[in-house]
Design a protein around this motif. Structure first.
Motif, PDB file in Angstrom:
ATOM      1  N   VAL A   4     -52.659  32.911  37.783  1.00 22.13           N
ATOM      2  CA  VAL A   4     -53.801  32.801  38.999  1.00 22.13           C
ATOM      3  C   VAL A   4     -54.328  31.400  38.989  1.00 22.13           C
ATOM      4  O   VAL A   4     -54.820  30.898  39.801  1.00 22.13           O
ATOM      5  CB  VAL A   4     -55.076  33.718  38.696  1.00 22.13           C
ATOM      6  N   LYS A   5     -54.065  30.473  38.059  1.00 18.66           N
ATOM      7  CA  LYS A   5     -54.634  29.115  37.959  1.00 18.66           C
ATOM      8  C   LYS A   5     -53.512  28.118  37.575  1.00 18.66           C
ATOM      9  O   LYS A   5     -52.607  28.260  36.788  1.00 18.66           O
ATOM     10  CB  LYS A   5     -55.613  29.026  36.537  1.00 18.66           C
ATOM     11  N   TYR A  83     -55.827  27.601  42.337  1.00 20.80           N
ATOM     12  CA  TYR A  83     -55.836  29.000  42.272  1.00 20.80           C
ATOM     13  C   TYR A  83     -54.782  29.657  43.152  1.00 20.80           C
ATOM     14  O   TYR A  83     -54.858  29.332  44.155  1.00 20.80           O
ATOM     15  CB  TYR A  83     -57.149  29.670  42.566  1.00 20.80           C
ATOM     16  N   GLU A 377     -62.255  37.336  45.078  1.00 19.77           N
ATOM     17  CA  GLU A 377     -61.757  36.182  44.407  1.00 19.77           C
ATOM     18  C   GLU A 377     -63.022  35.609  43.296  1.00 19.77           C
ATOM     19  O   GLU A 377     -62.855  34.894  42.448  1.00 19.77           O
ATOM     20  CB  GLU A 377     -61.260  34.696  45.257  1.00 19.77           C
ATOM     21  N   GLY A 378     -64.368  36.286  43.945  1.00 24.77           N
ATOM     22  CA  GLY A 378     -65.068  35.761  43.084  1.00 24.77           C
ATOM     23  C   GLY A 378     -66.093  34.805  43.133  1.00 24.77           C
ATOM     24  O   GLY A 378     -67.543  34.837  43.165  1.00 24.77           O
ATOM     25  N   ILE A 379     -65.609  33.776  44.007  1.00 26.89           N
ATOM     26  CA  ILE A 379     -66.291  32.637  44.229  1.00 26.89           C
ATOM     27  C   ILE A 379     -67.024  32.870  45.604  1.00 26.89           C
ATOM     28  O   ILE A 379     -66.361  33.111  46.491  1.00 26.89           O
ATOM     29  CB  ILE A 379     -65.514  31.439  43.939  1.00 26.89           C
ATOM     30  N   VAL A 380     -68.481  32.607  45.467  1.00 28.38           N
ATOM     31  CA  VAL A 380     -69.129  32.623  46.862  1.00 28.38           C
ATOM     32  C   VAL A 380     -69.024  31.080  47.426  1.00 28.38           C
ATOM     33  O   VAL A 380     -69.539  30.189  46.887  1.00 28.38           O
ATOM     34  CB  VAL A 380     -70.592  32.878  46.629  1.00 28.38           C
ATOM     35  N   HIS A 417     -73.708  28.373  46.121  1.00 31.70           N
ATOM     36  CA  HIS A 417     -75.073  28.725  45.667  1.00 31.70           C
ATOM     37  C   HIS A 417     -76.155  28.301  45.891  1.00 31.70           C
ATOM     38  O   HIS A 417     -77.155  28.763  45.687  1.00 31.70           O
ATOM     39  CB  HIS A 417     -74.725  28.377  43.936  1.00 31.70           C
TER      40      HIS A 417
ATOM     41  N   GLN B  72     -56.509  39.821  32.681  1.00 30.76           N
ATOM     42  CA  GLN B  72     -55.947  39.501  33.963  1.00 30.76           C
ATOM     43  C   GLN B  72     -57.263  38.731  34.903  1.00 30.76           C
ATOM     44  O   GLN B  72     -57.182  37.705  35.497  1.00 30.76           O
ATOM     45  CB  GLN B  72     -55.545  40.425  35.051  1.00 30.76           C
ATOM     46  N   TYR B  73     -58.485  39.491  35.086  1.00 25.92           N
ATOM     47  CA  TYR B  73     -59.463  38.840  35.457  1.00 25.92           C
ATOM     48  C   TYR B  73     -60.011  37.657  34.693  1.00 25.92           C
ATOM     49  O   TYR B  73     -60.452  36.804  35.185  1.00 25.92           O
ATOM     50  CB  TYR B  73     -60.571  39.958  35.470  1.00 25.92           C
ATOM     51  N   TYR B  74     -59.945  37.604  33.223  1.00 25.01           N
ATOM     52  CA  TYR B  74     -60.682  36.685  32.347  1.00 25.01           C
ATOM     53  C   TYR B  74     -59.885  35.354  33.151  1.00 25.01           C
ATOM     54  O   TYR B  74     -60.239  34.297  33.020  1.00 25.01           O
ATOM     55  CB  TYR B  74     -60.228  36.924  31.090  1.00 25.01           C
ATOM     56  N   ARG B  75     -58.558  35.657  33.531  1.00 26.31           N
ATOM     57  CA  ARG B  75     -57.831  34.332  33.598  1.00 26.31           C
ATOM     58  C   ARG B  75     -58.137  33.740  35.197  1.00 26.31           C
ATOM     59  O   ARG B  75     -57.926  32.457  35.272  1.00 26.31           O
ATOM     60  CB  ARG B  75     -56.178  34.870  34.075  1.00 26.31           C
ATOM     61  N   GLN B  76     -59.284  34.265  35.936  1.00 28.01           N
ATOM     62  CA  GLN B  76     -59.782  33.743  36.979  1.00 28.01           C
ATOM     63  C   GLN B  76     -60.752  32.446  36.551  1.00 28.01           C
ATOM     64  O   GLN B  76     -60.723  31.394  37.263  1.00 28.01           O
ATOM     65  CB  GLN B  76     -60.610  34.731  37.556  1.00 28.01           C
ATOM     66  N   TRP B  77     -61.184  32.599  35.533  1.00 29.14           N
ATOM     67  CA  TRP B  77     -61.957  31.572  34.777  1.00 29.14           C
ATOM     68  C   TRP B  77     -61.822  31.006  33.521  1.00 29.14           C
ATOM     69  O   TRP B  77     -62.370  29.908  32.974  1.00 29.14           O
ATOM     70  CB  TRP B  77     -63.659  31.468  35.137  1.00 29.14           C
ATOM     71  N   ARG B  78     -61.289  31.805  32.640  1.00 30.15           N
ATOM     72  CA  ARG B  78     -60.893  31.452  31.384  1.00 30.15           C
ATOM     73  C   ARG B  78     -59.620  30.980  31.177  1.00 30.15           C
ATOM     74  O   ARG B  78     -58.625  31.187  31.817  1.00 30.15           O
ATOM     75  CB  ARG B  78     -61.008  32.874  30.380  1.00 30.15           C
ATOM     76  N   PRO B 107     -66.967  32.592  38.150  1.00 36.94           N
ATOM     77  CA  PRO B 107     -67.635  32.680  39.302  1.00 36.94           C
ATOM     78  C   PRO B 107     -69.123  33.225  39.672  1.00 36.94           C
ATOM     79  O   PRO B 107     -69.765  32.733  40.656  1.00 36.94           O
ATOM     80  CB  PRO B 107     -66.768  33.780  40.258  1.00 36.94           C
TER      81      PRO B 107
END
Lengths: 451, 451
Positions: A4-5, A83, A377-380, A417, B72-78, B107
């Motif tokens: 994803v990154k 991403y 995607e989580g980010i606002v 934010h 897999q979700y952790y990979r969004q920001w970790r 996020p």
């Protein structure tokens, strides 16, 4: 494992900015001195900018070296992450691959710091002690304040009155970084006093705030002016975004068919897209490049390509650009960073030449896209950035309909934010979808300077 | 080139959480059923939690595997970034090396998502359709809402009334993620109605909101409860922070002499520090581990080590912990996430055993530290995180005085973008430095349950 990154090592931050002036198929028309009507020379600009930035403004070198001290600051948050939006793709059920470059991970929450640090650096090198600037949404004022404290320069921010009143959090952030915030129009400049005399309750505008900031910088030798978008050197500094994205798309093993950015003055759009425009121009790539603007301030899609001032009072040079007229005051949409009557001369030039496309969207459809993005995607996203997301989702849905698996890349220029009031209004159904006022634009265009 | 960031590749996100229960020098005392006074069994908890989390609560396995979908979700920001604070060190003129692990790049802007995603995952696996929870500062409610939408679970958040009124941006963020927000005390639960009958204008408290959320979860089979701190499984999920930090400190070629985290319920503190406590316990390392709390809610530094309830109404099991009494209502400081009468039982146990230290600071000195941090490192810290920064700066200044170059690591648990009102109040000189109310604590301690 789905990746994803796409992260670059610190040592792959570009060593040079990309100057698209070197690759333009036709030269641009020069800015003109508002008094003489003649092309502006370095001496006309030296009251406002240090010589290094003036040179960048007109340089024809393709690669301009990033100073080591600027790079050192960039390392705090750069390279920014690219991403792959797997979750959004899944929600849209599209064969398209969607990528986004996230500039909201800078400490100030947007791309603006890329140029703020560079501008503060060159000003400090030139012995400048104070910088004056304007801010609308507040992103730019925030970035320049942090850059100022980093470089030991005092920063004074003329903040559009309506934002000053409606966005106390933005103001607090500027002040936490040590910047001084003044509501514009103010009684501290002649431009401000003139406006206040005629309109004591003026909500202000970016054009008015620019007049005030320029006036302050002109009057004092140790004070310069800094602009957060529009000018060539500002767009230049943002090209680190696209240069990194080129490397990261290579890591991902894809090349974008479509590159998208929201566009007010044009700097985040240019920052991501110019290196890809350069690939189109030099290497016969065929990537579609899309600038997205608000329907209430549709500079590219509804404006006129003509010489106009950058500010209300006519203190800045006249620039050849798409404009709605320097007297046009856009509706108070939440995407304050896109409320500018003009468009960067380079972006305008490329649009005029057919090298880029433009789209305009009303705000409700943008916040709908922004909310879908936040939930997947989580980010606002910042209100400005929701315009790019709207376009990217539309393109992905087009791919779904056509059954084509294109690769779409957009710039997520910042997080939202500090703009949650916009989401509150959207969720409560309070957002109005303003179109631009045709009569007001016609009126403003009649007041274009004669060249 | 000075390296400021230490990044791990995505594939180095830890595959397992670290369970410190496996390494404790003495076993903990069990939670007790509030009705029977007997140790709580799995069946007591099954109305609130899925069996996987109940097993984690009491597991003695050192390494607990992180499910692939959670990874897999952790990979969004970790992995999150470890920073070296060169600019802060320079401003302090200290020989100390200061590092910070930044969890605000998630996020939702804090560490809370590490456990929210895991809890939502296990609940979905158990067939749960709804989660109820409480939130004080709003960080936890935000995180659980995003985790809920990711896992297809509805989330209902009882938000402490005073935060609900004072933090509309937080509320908007929870709602943007699709969560439902209810001001607590509410008329939707018996606990809430009882409070409102006695105190119609009650500002609410975390203890009251927990009672409401637990009550809702007990009444419905398809609804569970989720807690953002305190419990063993919550702290367990946060240990990804410290496990990554161990690898990143190795990249930096240093090992910390001091590890610092702010501590309300204890989860971000535990998340960073437990893997280092484990190194102390197993490998005879001598790192000092410091939990930092607010002077107005000094649970470890002034509380009593005793059995107490986790909530006001006495619906939760009784836990052996440092507590100021479940009836104690801390002053309304801005660090809402640290306003909890108790402390995680594991953190309490380690403090009782002398394995960790505790410090308490009043809020003005914390915001002073937070502002210095913002101006040097760029990131505006959450009010909670400023407590860790205050401690880190104090330790660095101690090193300066002693001429010793120690290595200091702290957890920057979140950014303060949604808490700018706190900085506005600080800048305006409006923040009061509350001490805890000795009389109120004495009164609250008299009401501890008899065991």
């Amino acid at each position: 494992m789905k990746q994803v990154k796409f992260l670059l090592d610190e040592d792959r931050i570009p060593s040079h900015w990309y100057n698209i002036l070197a690759d333009l198929p036709e030269p641009m028309e020069p800015p003109l001195n508002p008094q003489t009507g003649q092309p502006v020379g370095p001496q006309d600009l030296s009251a406002l900018f240090p010589m290094d930035l003036i040179e960048q403004e007109v340089s024809s070198e393709r690669d301009i070296e990033i100073p080591e001290e600027v790079l050192q600051y960039y390392r705090q948050w750069r390279p920014s992450t690219l991403y792959r939006a797997h979750n959004l793709e899944k929600a849209l059920d599209t064969p398209a691959h969607i990528y986004y470059k996230y500039e909201g991970s800078s400490p100030v929450g947007s791309h603006k710091l890329n140029t703020a640090i560079a501008q503060a650096y060159y000003n400090r090198e030139a012995g400048i002690k104070h910088l004056s600037t304007e801010t609308g949404a507040g992103q730019w004022g925030t970035a320049l304040s942090l850059a100022g404290v980093a470089m030991g320069i005092d920063v004074q921010v003329f903040m559009v009155r309506i934002s000053y009143d409606q966005k106390p959090y933005r103001r607090a952030m500027i002040e936490t970084y040590g910047g001084k915030v003044i509501a514009s129009p103010s009684d501290q400049t002649q431009s401000g006093r003139d406006i206040l005399a005629a309109h004591p309750d003026s909500p202000g505008s970016l054009g008015i705030a620019i007049s005030e900031a320029v006036e302050v910088a002109r009057l004092r030798d140790d004070t310069n002016y800094a602009l957060g978008s529009v000018l060539n050197h500002v767009l230049l500094h943002q090209t680190v975004i696209g240069k990194e994205a080129l490397l990261q798309m290579e890591m991902a093993g894809e090349y974008p068919d479509v590159v998208i950015g929201c566009s007010g003055g044009g700097s985040n759009f240019a920052g991501l897209s110019f290196p890809f425009v350069g690939e189109n121009l030099r290497n016969a790539r065929k990537t579609r490049i899309i600038a997205v603007e608000p329907a209430s301030c549709p500079t590219l899609t509804k404006g006129k390509y003509a010489y106009d001032y950058g500010d209300v009072a006519g203190l800045t040079p006249m620039m050849k650009m798409y404009t709605l007229g320097h007297g046009f005051v856009p509706e108070s949409i939440h995407a304050g960073g896109l409320r500018y009557h003009g468009m960067s001369p380079i972006v305008s030039h490329l649009f005029h030449l057919g090298q880029i496309e433009a789209q305009a969207f009303a705000q409700n459809t943008c916040f709908e896209a922004g909310t879908q993005f936040a939930q997947t995607e989580g980010i606002v996203p910042a209100p400005e950035s929701t315009h790019a997301i709207r376009s990217a989702i539309n393109e992905a849905l087009r791919c779904k309909e056509a059954g084509t698996g294109e690769t779409i890349l957009f710039n997520l220029s910042g997080h939202g934010h500090l703009d949650m009031q916009a989401y509150m209004d959207y969720n409560a159904g309070l957002l109005e979808d303003h179109e631009y006022d045709v009569g007001e634009v016609e009126h403003a265009l009649m007041e274009l300077p004669s060249v």
